[in-house]
Design an enzyme around this catalytic site. Structure first.
Site, mmCIF file in Angstrom:
data_model
loop_
_atom_site.group_PDB
_atom_site.id
_atom_site.type_symbol
_atom_site.label_atom_id
_atom_site.label_comp_id
_atom_site.label_asym_id
_atom_site.label_seq_id
_atom_site.Cartn_x
_atom_site.Cartn_y
_atom_site.Cartn_z
ATOM 1 N N HIS A 182 12.120 91.025 -29.821
ATOM 2 C CA HIS A 182 11.938 89.629 -30.225
ATOM 3 C C HIS A 182 12.620 89.395 -31.563
ATOM 4 C CE1 HIS A 182 9.995 85.764 -30.884
ATOM 5 N NE2 HIS A 182 9.717 86.183 -32.120
ATOM 6 N N GLU A 193 53.666 101.388 -10.542
ATOM 7 C CA GLU A 193 53.482 99.995 -10.975
ATOM 8 C C GLU A 193 54.839 99.284 -11.004
ATOM 9 O OE1 GLU A 193 50.839 97.825 -11.573
ATOM 10 O OE2 GLU A 193 52.568 96.502 -11.724
ATOM 11 N N SER A 227 36.514 75.016 -7.402
ATOM 12 C CA SER A 227 35.553 75.240 -8.495
ATOM 13 C C SER A 227 34.934 76.634 -8.445
ATOM 14 C CB SER A 227 34.448 74.192 -8.445
ATOM 15 O OG SER A 227 33.542 74.510 -7.408
ATOM 16 N N GLU A 254 55.243 96.051 -12.192
ATOM 17 C CA GLU A 254 55.337 94.953 -13.155
ATOM 18 C C GLU A 254 54.749 95.245 -14.524
ATOM 19 O OE1 GLU A 254 53.702 91.125 -11.945
ATOM 20 O OE2 GLU A 254 55.010 91.309 -10.196
ATOM 21 N N ALA A 277 43.401 76.233 -7.784
ATOM 22 C CA ALA A 277 42.506 77.393 -7.940
ATOM 23 C C ALA A 277 41.684 77.525 -6.657
ATOM 24 C CB ALA A 277 41.620 77.205 -9.160
HETATM 25 C C1 LIG Z 1 42.459 83.838 -14.079
HETATM 26 C C2 LIG Z 1 41.646 85.000 -13.609
HETATM 27 C C3 LIG Z 1 40.482 85.347 -14.271
HETATM 28 C C4 LIG Z 1 39.734 86.425 -13.835
HETATM 29 N N1 LIG Z 1 38.595 86.745 -14.517
HETATM 30 C C5 LIG Z 1 37.857 87.786 -14.090
HETATM 31 C C6 LIG Z 1 36.690 88.164 -14.798
HETATM 32 O O1 LIG Z 1 36.318 87.567 -15.806
HETATM 33 N N2 LIG Z 1 35.987 89.224 -14.341
HETATM 34 C C7 LIG Z 1 36.363 89.920 -13.225
HETATM 35 O O2 LIG Z 1 35.699 90.876 -12.838
HETATM 36 N N3 LIG Z 1 37.469 89.584 -12.541
HETATM 37 C C8 LIG Z 1 38.220 88.539 -12.945
HETATM 38 N N4 LIG Z 1 39.353 88.217 -12.270
HETATM 39 C C9 LIG Z 1 39.715 89.022 -11.080
HETATM 40 C C10 LIG Z 1 40.378 90.324 -11.495
HETATM 41 O O3 LIG Z 1 41.525 90.046 -12.265
HETATM 42 C C11 LIG Z 1 40.727 91.125 -10.260
HETATM 43 O O4 LIG Z 1 39.582 91.298 -9.475
HETATM 44 C C12 LIG Z 1 41.276 92.482 -10.642
HETATM 45 O O5 LIG Z 1 42.447 92.367 -11.405
HETATM 46 C C13 LIG Z 1 41.571 93.304 -9.385
HETATM 47 O O6 LIG Z 1 42.048 94.547 -9.752
HETATM 48 P P1 LIG Z 1 42.990 95.384 -8.805
HETATM 49 O O7 LIG Z 1 43.170 96.698 -9.490
HETATM 50 O O8 LIG Z 1 42.463 95.383 -7.441
HETATM 51 O O9 LIG Z 1 44.367 94.590 -8.733
HETATM 52 P P2 LIG Z 1 45.327 93.899 -9.801
HETATM 53 O O10 LIG Z 1 44.684 93.748 -11.114
HETATM 54 O O11 LIG Z 1 45.837 92.674 -9.140
HETATM 55 O O12 LIG Z 1 46.515 94.940 -9.960
HETATM 56 C C14 LIG Z 1 47.361 95.247 -8.913
HETATM 57 C C15 LIG Z 1 48.629 95.845 -9.487
HETATM 58 O O13 LIG Z 1 49.404 96.370 -8.415
HETATM 59 C C16 LIG Z 1 50.782 96.133 -8.672
HETATM 60 N N5 LIG Z 1 51.485 96.193 -7.392
HETATM 61 C C17 LIG Z 1 51.302 95.382 -6.320
HETATM 62 N N6 LIG Z 1 52.107 95.790 -5.297
HETATM 63 C C18 LIG Z 1 52.778 96.873 -5.736
HETATM 64 C C19 LIG Z 1 53.741 97.736 -5.138
HETATM 65 N N7 LIG Z 1 54.138 97.570 -3.881
HETATM 66 N N8 LIG Z 1 54.234 98.737 -5.876
HETATM 67 C C20 LIG Z 1 53.837 98.925 -7.165
HETATM 68 N N9 LIG Z 1 52.929 98.140 -7.769
HETATM 69 C C21 LIG Z 1 52.396 97.132 -7.071
HETATM 70 C C22 LIG Z 1 50.773 94.758 -9.325
HETATM 71 O O14 LIG Z 1 51.949 94.558 -10.084
HETATM 72 C C23 LIG Z 1 49.521 94.832 -10.191
HETATM 73 O O15 LIG Z 1 49.811 95.285 -11.481
HETATM 74 C C24 LIG Z 1 40.150 87.163 -12.702
HETATM 75 C C25 LIG Z 1 41.325 86.828 -12.042
HETATM 76 C C26 LIG Z 1 42.067 85.767 -12.493
HETATM 77 C C27 LIG Z 1 43.333 85.431 -11.778
#
Ligand SMILES: Cc1cc2nc3c(=O)[nH]c(=O)nc-3n(C[C@H](O)[C@H](O)[C@H](O)COP(=O)(O)OP(=O)(O)OC[C@H]3O[C@@H](n4cnc5c(N)ncnc54)[C@H](O)[C@@H]3O)c2cc1C
Length: 481
Positions: free
Chosen positions: A460, A34, A196, A36, A284
């Site tokens: 209910h 990770e 939206s 970040e 967005a």
């Molecule tokens: C405002 C907002 C609201 C949302 N609300 C919802 C919701 O209510 N319900 C829902 O299901 N989804 C929601 N989502 C979507 C959801 O956040 C994502 O679908 C989800 O986080 C995807 O998970 P992931 O594990 O694929 O990636 P991420 O959560 O994006 O995690 C990827 C990680 O990889 C790390 N990374 C990237 N490249 C590297 C690298 N080269 N080396 C090391 N680390 C790296 C990043 O730092 C990050 O921590 C929302 C998104 C946003 C932006």
């Protein structure tokens, strides 16, 4: 400590960290990289902190209607933006710490830094990148960091980031992405939301509840364009009743920046352009996969429209290399990422009967007021596929619990295959539908028919009774309407 693993996962979002836990449960030596923050976008900048903000919004909305419940609020309810944001950040920080605990508990090594693939089974980890806005928790001391690591299987779970439209690039000051919209340091008086989809509408709903003058601009004819048209039309009316302004079949073609405001040029499909001046614009317009600087091109990994191409088990075009979650394409949802990861690692471990991902059964939820939730086909999609269908509908205004809650505006719609009676779609708008939808997700997963649903007893008084009434309606047997 050896740098050789069975499984290395790049990225610790909901996809990555859940996959790591399942991998460790299956007895595989597992590490997660990770750059970040543990928990990825979901825990730190997505699902969780938005729901915390929306909870503040919900309490505000209820307070504004206190009188209709026989309650008087002495003094006015006001939002302290600093405290609202602090609560949301605190919720994220708590869960972010929880992921660190889970990694330790499951004996998953956390490697801090930015990973790059050098071979299908090797990565080089460089320095941590600068956190996008700020780190959540201090990085635990004594964990692994920069170096070369190998694994029999490497899973890319690097997630996604905001997409930007040319000429309307977010600048962090006047044009916000979800990062800035999530932690405003002041409450704007007016906002234009461009797009939206779920993210745009959730922020629009939050800011409107906080008293902001919000205008949403959407290119498509309907807001939340992936939803069933009837549901999105219903939701639009409710949002407009709350004072949201919505312009559809229109695009923001240009943004002029002032010292502390923006002017959005909004072009409708007939070519007319109007101007809206607001304090801030939230961009967005979707997200794009983090596929850059990973070494994918050199390895010949197939990508398509900014995402890694995978099969139903997360396999990429390169043996030993997998991808899951947002980086592996839509729907970009946390629960899809988690499930995709579990399937992927169970297949790697050689478990029998691992089912490939079935995207038709992934629910989607939008936590605006009113909430929207769905699973399966929309009516339009079912018709476009030439399926003969039966459609049931039930309105919240005939349900005792909804009326008692003061939440009588909403609707549940169910779609069945006429020949087989299989439930092929369920769509909802109204209070708590993001919790209700799971009943239909289970039903669809079990390939439930109308008969089985009609013989199921619902408690209910509950909102869930409307799910049964909607099914009964599809077969001309509705009871309470
Ligand atoms: C405002 C907002 C609201 C949302 N609300 C919802 C919701 O209510 N319900 C829902 O299901 N989804 C929601 N989502 C979507 C959801 O956040 C994502 O679908 C989800 O986080 C995807 O998970 P992931 O594990 O694929 O990636 P991420 O959560 O994006 O995690 C990827 C990680 O990889 C790390 N990374 C990237 N490249 C590297 C690298 N080269 N080396 C090391 N680390 C790296 C990043 O730092 C990050 O921590 C929302 C998104 C946003 C932006």
């Amino acid at each position: 400590m050896s740098n050789a693993y069975d499984v290395i996962i790049i990225g610790s979002g909901p996809g990555g960290y859940v996959t790591a836990i399942r991998s460790a449960q299956l007895g595989l030596k597992t590490a997660i990289v990770e750059r970040e923050h543990l928990g990825g976008i979901c825990l730190n900048w997505g699902c969780i902190p938005t729901k915390a903000l929306l909870r503040s919004a919900e309490i505000m909305d209820h307070a504004n209607h206190a009188k209709s419940f026989g309650l008087t609020l002495n003094g006015t309810m006001t939002a302290d933006v600093k405290d609202v944001v602090a609560r949301s950040r605190g919720v994220s920080a708590r869960l972010n710490g929880g992921v660190a605990f889970l990694m330790k508990k499951n004996k998953v090594d956390v490697i801090w830094g930015e990973a790059k693939l050098t071979k299908a089974n090797e990565i080089v980890v460089g320095k941590m990148t600068k956190p996008v806005v700020e780190p959540q928790n201090p990085i635990p001391k004594g964990v692994l960091g920069e170096g070369t690591y190998t694994a029999k299987h490497i899973i890319v779970a690097t997630g996604a980031r905001p997409r930007a439209l040319p000429g309307i690039e977010p600048d962090g000051k006047l044009i916000w992405t979800y990062f800035e919209a999530m932690k405003p340091d002041f409450m704007p008086k007016s906002i234009v939301v461009m797009g939206s989809g779920a993210i745009g509408i959730e922020f629009a709903s939050f800011y409107r509840s906080m008293g902001v003058d919000v205008t949403v601009v959407e290119l498509m004819p309907n807001i939340m364009p992936v939803e069933d048209v009837e549901i999105s039309t219903f939701a639009r009316k409710q949002l407009e009743k709350r004072g949201l302004k919505i312009i559809t079949e229109a695009k923001v073609s240009k943004v002029d920046k002032g010292a502390n405001s923006i002017t959005a040029h909004v072009e409708t499909k007939d070519g007319k352009v109007s101007q809206i001046t607001a304090d801030r614009l939230i961009s967005a317009v979707g997200v794009q996969g983090n596929i850059e600087n990973l070494g994918l091109e050199a390895l010949g990994v197939k990508t398509d429209r900014g995402c890694i191409v995978i099969d139903g088990y997360g396999k990429t075009s390169v043996p030993g290399l997998y991808a899951i979650g947002d980086v592996a394409g839509p729907p970009m949802l946390a629960h899809k990422a988690e499930h995709e990861g579990v399937i992927c690692v169970e297949k790697i471990a050689g478990l029998p009967n691992v089912h490939p991902m079935d995207k038709a059964k992934i629910p989607g939820c939008t936590y605006c007021n009113p909430q929207v939730a769905s699973v399966g086909m929309t009516e339009a999609k079912a018709k476009a596929e030439g399926r003969e269908i039966r459609v049931g509908r039930y309105n919240f205004n005939a349900n005792g619990k909804a009326i008692a809650l003061g939440e009588d505006q909403g609707m549940i719609k169910t779609i069945f295959d006429k020949k087989t009676g299989e439930l092929i779609g369920a769509h909802m708008v109204g209070a708590e539908v993001t919790e209700l939808i799971q009943g239909f997700v289970v039903a669809m997963n079990l390939e439930t028919t109308e008969e089985e649903l009609m013989h199921t007893i619902f408690p209910h008084p509950t909102l869930s009774e409307m799910m049964k009434e909607s099914v009964l309606d599809a077969y001309g047997r509705v009871l309470n309407a």
